[in-house]
Design a protein around this motif. Structure first.
Motif, PDB file in Angstrom:
ATOM      1  N   CYS A 119       5.779  -1.603   8.393  1.00 51.48           N
ATOM      2  CA  CYS A 119       4.797  -0.445   8.919  1.00 51.48           C
ATOM      3  C   CYS A 119       5.178  -0.271  10.168  1.00 51.48           C
ATOM      4  N   GLY A 177       8.960   1.701   8.338  1.00 51.53           N
ATOM      5  CA  GLY A 177       9.268   1.912   7.438  1.00 51.53           C
ATOM      6  C   GLY A 177       9.065   4.038   7.430  1.00 51.53           C
ATOM      7  N   TYR A 178       8.772   4.568   8.788  1.00 51.77           N
ATOM      8  CA  TYR A 178       8.705   5.747   8.587  1.00 51.77           C
ATOM      9  C   TYR A 178      10.295   6.335   8.517  1.00 51.77           C
ATOM     10  N   THR A 190       2.527   9.892   5.835  1.00 48.04           N
ATOM     11  CA  THR A 190       2.291  11.232   7.115  1.00 48.04           C
ATOM     12  C   THR A 190       2.190  12.218   6.074  1.00 48.04           C
ATOM     13  N   HIS A 191       2.260  11.658   4.310  1.00 46.62           N
ATOM     14  CA  HIS A 191       1.956  12.749   3.307  1.00 46.62           C
ATOM     15  C   HIS A 191       0.179  12.963   3.686  1.00 46.62           C
ATOM     16  N   GLY A 240      12.887  14.331   1.710  1.00 46.92           N
ATOM     17  CA  GLY A 240      11.617  13.958   0.759  1.00 46.92           C
ATOM     18  C   GLY A 240      11.286  15.546   0.193  1.00 46.92           C
ATOM     19  N   HIS A 253       5.750   5.441  -4.150  1.00 46.67           N
ATOM     20  CA  HIS A 253       6.284   4.421  -3.491  1.00 46.67           C
ATOM     21  C   HIS A 253       7.899   5.128  -2.937  1.00 46.67           C
ATOM     22  N   PRO A 304       1.093  -1.094   0.158  1.00 47.38           N
ATOM     23  CA  PRO A 304       0.269  -0.462  -0.138  1.00 47.38           C
ATOM     24  C   PRO A 304       1.018   1.367   0.181  1.00 47.38           C
ATOM     25  N   ALA A 337       8.589  15.513   4.507  1.00 48.24           N
ATOM     26  CA  ALA A 337       9.214  14.548   5.518  1.00 48.24           C
ATOM     27  C   ALA A 337      10.744  14.083   5.651  1.00 48.24           C
ATOM     28  N   ASP A 352       9.055  15.928  -0.570  1.00 50.55           N
ATOM     29  CA  ASP A 352       7.402  16.362   0.177  1.00 50.55           C
ATOM     30  C   ASP A 352       7.256  17.186   1.856  1.00 50.55           C
ATOM     31  N   LYS A 412      10.995   8.754   1.158  1.00 47.36           N
ATOM     32  CA  LYS A 412      10.714   8.495   0.273  1.00 47.36           C
ATOM     33  C   LYS A 412      10.590   9.678  -0.992  1.00 47.36           C
ATOM     34  N   HIS A 413      11.668   9.804  -1.950  1.00 48.26           N
ATOM     35  CA  HIS A 413      11.543  11.073  -2.887  1.00 48.26           C
ATOM     36  C   HIS A 413      12.326  12.078  -1.863  1.00 48.26           C
ATOM     37  N   SER A 471      12.456   4.853   6.245  1.00 49.72           N
ATOM     38  CA  SER A 471      12.846   4.796   4.478  1.00 49.72           C
ATOM     39  C   SER A 471      11.985   6.323   3.795  1.00 49.72           C
ATOM     40  N   TRP A 530       1.703  -3.066   9.703  1.00 47.97           N
ATOM     41  CA  TRP A 530       1.255  -3.554   8.437  1.00 47.97           C
ATOM     42  C   TRP A 530       2.911  -4.509   7.734  1.00 47.97           C
TER      43      TRP A 530
HETATM   44  N1  LIG Z   1       8.620  11.118   1.911  1.00 41.43           N
HETATM   45  C1  LIG Z   1       8.426  10.876   2.219  1.00 41.43           C
HETATM   46  N2  LIG Z   1       8.302   9.538   2.548  1.00 41.43           N
HETATM   47  C2  LIG Z   1       8.046   8.906   3.664  1.00 41.43           C
HETATM   48  C3  LIG Z   1       6.749   8.683   4.689  1.00 41.43           C
HETATM   49  C4  LIG Z   1       6.196  10.250   3.868  1.00 41.43           C
HETATM   50  O1  LIG Z   1       4.857  10.538   4.197  1.00 41.43           O
HETATM   51  N3  LIG Z   1       6.618  11.166   3.012  1.00 41.43           N
HETATM   52  N4  LIG Z   1       5.743   8.177   5.254  1.00 41.43           N
HETATM   53  C5  LIG Z   1       7.033   6.863   5.462  1.00 41.43           C
HETATM   54  C6  LIG Z   1       6.314   5.860   6.595  1.00 41.43           C
HETATM   55  S1  LIG Z   1       4.734   6.019   7.545  1.00 41.43           S
HETATM   56  C7  LIG Z   1       6.101   4.502   5.688  1.00 41.43           C
HETATM   57  S2  LIG Z   1       5.529   2.904   6.497  1.00 41.43           S
HETATM   58  C8  LIG Z   1       6.382   4.484   4.354  1.00 41.43           C
HETATM   59  C9  LIG Z   1       5.649   3.800   3.294  1.00 41.43           C
HETATM   60  O2  LIG Z   1       5.750   3.659   1.955  1.00 41.43           O
HETATM   61  P1  LIG Z   1       5.070   3.394   0.946  1.00 41.43           P
HETATM   62  O3  LIG Z   1       4.454   4.288   0.677  1.00 41.43           O
HETATM   63  O4  LIG Z   1       5.915   3.151  -0.226  1.00 41.43           O
HETATM   64  O5  LIG Z   1       4.579   2.190   1.466  1.00 41.43           O
HETATM   65  O6  LIG Z   1       7.497   5.482   3.842  1.00 41.43           O
HETATM   66  C10 LIG Z   1       7.906   6.870   4.745  1.00 41.43           C
HETATM   67  N5  LIG Z   1       8.204   7.546   3.794  1.00 41.43           N
END
Ligand SMILES: Nc1nc2c(c(=O)[nH]1)N[C@H]1C(S)=C(S)[C@@H](COP(=O)(O)O)O[C@H]1N2
Ligand SMILES: [Mo]
Length: 226
Positions: A65, A152-153, A19-20, A106, A139, A15, A110, A108, A157-158, A155, A69
């Motif tokens: 996460c 996961g928090y 937090t975005h 990231g 992702h 999924p 985060a 965004d 993204k972007h 890791s 999950w």
């Molecule tokens: N840039 C960014 N990275 C982020 C997040 C986010 O909101 N923004 N959420 C984090 C959290 S809480 C989780 S569980 C994972 C979810 O990764 P997915 O969306 O690829 O499943 O990304 C993490 N990295």
């Protein structure tokens, strides 16, 4: 069936989560870079094209996460974060500093604060591909951190910036009420169930689990379509 870390349950697929919430993925810049700042002699920008100078790396891992999950058997491709660090960060450091933490940020907004020892683990990657395809917006396009042994928090993204720190960057830790309630553990190791900064992992399980449905629905609203 494989054993999952304590308190985790398998989900189907992978999924979009985070937090975005319902915000759509941030647009990918024309010439994306990872900006390195902090205890460096001067800020450095690494263009994503420069990563091809590093060994290509593939990691097969589950993604956990903190809410409870787990997505299983994801195949990430990119470069090892440790290789990136040795090639681009170490040569830029101020002489004599001891690095303790890294702040990953990231597009965004985060961010995560990761101890250097955890970021340099062998399976931590800067990933640009997932399951044989370029990362999509959901992702973490164009590139994300993947630290499979941590929740996961960590890791982000972007990924667009890494701040190098020689002490705990306290100003980067959560300040809003919501962030404090969900205060992450500084190491966030999944097999140790380090879910929360102050409350035992087992105790926060039900509270976090209740957030999965709502966060998942909101995140799906902002998801990039096929
Ligand atoms: N840039 C960014 N990275 C982020 C997040 C986010 O909101 N923004 N959420 C984090 C959290 S809480 C989780 S569980 C994972 C979810 O990764 P997915 O969306 O690829 O499943 O990304 C993490 N990295
Ligand atoms: Mo998460």
């Amino acid at each position: 069936m494989k054993t999952l870390p304590p308190g985790q349950r398998r989900v189907d697929g992978f999924p979009r989560f985070g937090t975005h919430l319902q915000q759509p993925p941030p647009p990918v810049p024309d010439d994306p870079v990872i900006a390195i700042s902090g205890v460096v002699r001067e800020p450095v920008e690494v263009r994503l094209g420069e990563l091809s100078a590093l060994p290509h790396r593939e990691v097969l891992a589950d993604f956990h996460c903190v809410a409870g999950w787990t997505a299983t058997d994801l195949r990430w491709e990119g470069v090892r974060f440790a290789d990136f660090y040795r090639r681009f960060v170490e040569p830029a450091l101020e002489p004599g500093v001891t690095v303790t933490h890294l702040v990953f940020e990231g597009l965004d907004g985060a961010a995560s604060v990761v101890e250097l020892q955890d970021a340099l683990a062998d399976d931590v990657m800067l990933a640009q591909r997932l399951n044989g395809r370029p990362l999509d917006g959901n992702h973490g396009a164009p590139i994300r951190l993947v630290s499979p042994a941590q929740y996961g928090y960590m890791s982000i993204k972007h990924l667009c910036a890494v701040e190098v720190c020689s002490a705990l960057p306290a100003h980067r830790l959560g300040t809003k009420i919501f962030d404090r309630l969900l205060e992450g553990h500084p190491r966030a190791r999944v097999w140790q169930e380090e879910r929360h900064g102050r409350i035992a992992g087992r105790l926060v399980r039900p509270f976090y689990r209740a957030l999965i449905g709502p966060i998942r629905r909101l995140s799906a609203k902002g998801a990039q379509g096929e």
